[in-house]
Design a protein around this motif. Structure first.
Motif, PDB file in Angstrom:
ATOM      1  N   PHE A 145     -12.500   9.226 -68.638  1.00  0.00           N
ATOM      2  CA  PHE A 145     -13.949   9.439 -68.582  1.00  0.00           C
ATOM      3  C   PHE A 145     -14.638   9.400 -69.953  1.00  0.00           C
ATOM      4  O   PHE A 145     -15.849   9.529 -70.042  1.00  0.00           O
ATOM      5  CB  PHE A 145     -14.272  10.733 -67.827  1.00  0.00           C
ATOM      6  N   TYR A 158     -12.810  -1.783 -66.541  1.00  0.00           N
ATOM      7  CA  TYR A 158     -13.728  -0.634 -66.584  1.00  0.00           C
ATOM      8  C   TYR A 158     -14.471  -0.491 -65.252  1.00  0.00           C
ATOM      9  O   TYR A 158     -14.643  -1.470 -64.523  1.00  0.00           O
ATOM     10  CB  TYR A 158     -14.769  -0.819 -67.707  1.00  0.00           C
ATOM     11  N   MET A 182     -14.616   5.262 -69.362  1.00  0.00           N
ATOM     12  CA  MET A 182     -14.665   4.715 -67.994  1.00  0.00           C
ATOM     13  C   MET A 182     -13.663   3.559 -67.819  1.00  0.00           C
ATOM     14  O   MET A 182     -13.818   2.713 -66.949  1.00  0.00           O
ATOM     15  CB  MET A 182     -16.085   4.240 -67.622  1.00  0.00           C
ATOM     16  N   SER A 241     -22.511   6.174 -66.446  1.00  0.00           N
ATOM     17  CA  SER A 241     -21.235   5.451 -66.519  1.00  0.00           C
ATOM     18  C   SER A 241     -21.444   4.075 -67.164  1.00  0.00           C
ATOM     19  O   SER A 241     -20.619   3.625 -67.960  1.00  0.00           O
ATOM     20  CB  SER A 241     -20.589   5.327 -65.136  1.00  0.00           C
TER      21      SER A 241
END
Length: 402
Positions: free
Chosen positions: A359, A371, A362, A394
């Protein structure tokens, strides 16, 4: 013939566009393409928020923001410290879109039109020279040494880095399973409850501030409830459906709920209040006017359901009738039989297992240069702009990483 790019993003939705724009903003030399299987891009953005696009939520404290995510609460804490709702507002302002906050905290473009967001993205991709290729449905993905090969029904693409922003697309999840990724099976989230019950049959459009519990579970939720033609909706119900997405799916959407129409008032306290009302309003008819913060129509329906006839005076209420009424008000039982999907904003709980994602970037923990952005991972939120915020955050983190 292979088409070569530095980075390929699969999925022409909110997360895909946001990622692409941020990548090329930071590094204009990179050759980036977005592949979209449909004929049009940003479809979900167009219809979201009733065509107004609920861009984010005015919750600016990352540790508070994560509490709106039934799946992803723990994992999003770090990402939200990097890019949160405040950063979203700033980003859109910098790109010429001003947002406004509504009373419930949801944020929309000032124009009140999702087209503003779409135009902002399309203008940016054009200006930055990002290739947006529609009608490209990915058939297969290969990895050869340091290159990803993506085959669509009409083209082959090569790229050093691959970003998947395909939302809840089962076909892509299947492909990832062949790469060893675990996928948490998708189940619906954010749905309304189908309830056939004489007490609410005549009351569509009536709302109340309630606490709802699901029998035999720890699921509970507080907030506005809306009675509809097919049952119950509103934030209290939608929240329950999101937090209970898996549990309610396992129950095949057949379960019992308890509604406290007086929010969190205790049955015994309410019974005491009713006894006081019996003294105060002895000569008045019980069903005519609601003594609580409930509409008169709902109050009347609950009075009748307690076995109290329409013209009965307060003075004539028996002890049993008072108890029944206190129960209907604070512990009203309803049978739920099925669900209805909430508008066209279909959200699923499910996706790439969160344990397999780093995280901070990502990036896949199993494959270098792969990713994920947006809803493809097992993260989802309640309604109110939070699912979009996950897409922006994200996407921003992927862009930084690549």
């Amino acid at each position: 013939m292979n088409q070569n790019f530095d980075i390929i993003i699969v999925g022409g939705g909110a997360a895909g566009f946001f990622t692409a724009i941020n990548i090329v903003d930071k590094n204009p030399k990179l050759k980036v393409a977005i592949l979209e299987r449909g004929a049009e891009v940003l479809n979900k953005v167009r219809i979201s928020g009733g065509g107004r696009c609920n861009v984010t939520h005015a919750c600016f404290e990352p540790n508070e923001l994560v509490k709106f995510y039934p799946r992803g609460e723990k994992e999003l804490r770090g990402p939200f410290h990097q890019f949160s709702s405040g950063d979203t507002i700033e980003w859109f302002e910098k790109h010429g879109v001003e947002l406004k906050i509504e009373a419930d905290g949801r944020m929309f473009p000032i124009s009140n039109s999702s087209q503003t967001i779409i135009d902002c993205f399309l203008t940016a991709t054009q200006k930055l020279g990002i290739a947006v290729l529609t009608g490209q449905s990915v058939q297969s993905i290969f990895k050869k040494e340091n290159t990803w090969k993506i085959e669509t029904q009409s083209e082959n693409y090569l790229a050093e880095k691959l970003i998947l922003a395909t939302g809840s697309n089962p076909k892509v999840w299947e492909m990832l399973q062949t790469f060893g990724h675990a996928v948490v099976n998708p189940v619906p989230s954010l749905f309304t409850f189908n309830i056939k019950d004489s007490r609410i049959k005549e009351l569509p459009g009536v709302a109340a501030q309630v606490t709802v519990k699901v029998k035999d579970t720890k699921l509970t939720s507080t907030g506005p409830l809306l009675i509809t033609h097919w049952g119950m909706s509103g934030p209290a119900i939608l929240k329950l459906s999101a937090w209970g997405a898996r549990i309610l799916h396992d129950k095949n959407y057949q379960f019992t709920i308890f509604v406290n129409w007086l929010n969190d008032e205790d049955t015994a306290d309410v019974e005491k209040k009713l006894k006081d009302l019996k003294q105060e309003h002895a000569k008045k008819s019980v069903s005519k006017k609601s003594p609580f913060e409930l509409t008169n129509r709902l109050w009347e329906s609950l009075v009748l359901a307690s076995g109290i006839e329409a013209e009965t005076k307060w003075a004539d209420l028996s002890k049993t009738q008072l108890q029944n009424l206190a129960n209907q008000l604070t512990n009203c039982t309803f049978q739920v039989n099925g669900k209805s999907t909430f508008k066209e904003e279909f959200v699923t709980a499910g996706g790439i297992d969160l344990k397999e994602i780093n995280f901070k970037t990502m990036e896949s923990k199993l494959h270098e240069n792969l990713y994920f952005a947006g809803e493809i991972v097992n993260i989802d939120a309640i309604t109110g702009g939070f699912n979009f915020q996950n897409a922006w955050t994200s996407g921003f983190i992927v862009a930084n990483a690549v």
